[in-house]
Design an enzyme around this catalytic site. Sequence first.
Site, short mmCIF file in Angstrom:
data_model
loop_
_atom_site.label_atom_id
_atom_site.label_comp_id
_atom_site.label_asym_id
_atom_site.label_seq_id
_atom_site.Cartn_x
_atom_site.Cartn_y
_atom_site.Cartn_z
N LEU A 75 57.56 4.22 38.68
CA LEU A 75 56.23 4.78 39.17
C LEU A 75 55.96 5.10 40.57
CD1 LEU A 75 54.20 2.56 36.44
CD2 LEU A 75 54.46 5.13 36.42
N CYS A 128 54.72 3.66 29.98
CA CYS A 128 56.02 3.73 30.82
C CYS A 128 56.64 2.11 30.35
CB CYS A 128 55.52 3.59 32.41
SG CYS A 128 57.07 2.92 33.19
#
Length: 304
Positions: A75, A128
């Site tokens: 990220l 994610c």
Amino acid sequence: MTKPDLSIELTGMGMKNPTILAAGVLGTTGSSLKRVANSGAGAVVTKSIGIEPKPGHPNPTMFKLECGFLNAMGLPNPSYKEFRGELDTAKESGVPVIASVFGAHPDEFSKIIDGLDGADAYELNVSCPHASGYGAVVGTDPLLVEEITRAAKQTANAPVWVKLTPNVTDIVAIGEAAQRGGADAVVAINTVRSMAIDIHSGYPILGNLYGGLSGPAIHPVAVKCVYDLYQALDIPVIGVGGIANYQDAVEMMMAGACAVQIGSAIYDSISVFDDVTMGLSEYLVSHGLVLDDIIGLAHRKVGL
Ligand code: DHB
């Protein structure tokens, strides 16, 4: 050949065709998003943006396999404060720009959405597969997904999409939680948790040790998830996972997707959006169909 109308209205947002750039690919700068929009995408999704700048996981963060890509970027993003200008640049493209947002709890999602005011929609990344405290860590808990979605809906001046993880026993339960929270659409699927090991050294290859699998290997997984979600939910399902050509897109739509996102296939060519759109047009014309005819068709066939 008369071209069929491929324009759609998705969660109230007009799109010239049903292809969308998936989150995380060429989505970090306004100019790369514009480039994808100019290559034929009907809409584009940004890289996932968080509350604070994040450097991401150690390298290597991406590895090409025969069946797709393994990635654990971690990220990386400049924070919503720094990304604001990129969003404005991307919007110059004229196609809808969807801001992908990640956070650890409902308030964080609200704050980021507020800071990224002006996006055409928000895609909540609760999926994610390898970020501690974020993504699938929150996206596997139906109550948290519902709360996050509700908070996002209260803040957002635009539609809210929720991107789901396949790394659960029952993706439909998570999709239903998003729907209860007021989601305008769900997006399925994010990457599949996975790992590769270098047989010469014995070490896991990715810096983060494991990551998420994308590309052709996950396409049938995505088709099944979309099929199940379409059957269970009342809100639109956006399909993503291993779409590389018009045949993959048609299949995903027959499973129930009203639009498709494309990510890994861009590695081979950025013209994939035009190729899919053109192939889809020709497919519809040669079969005497319109777009609506194929969305969810597999369900109607089974029900016959
Ligand atoms: C990352 C990976 C994902 O699958 C995702 O949904 C968001 C971010 C990443 O590694 O940065």
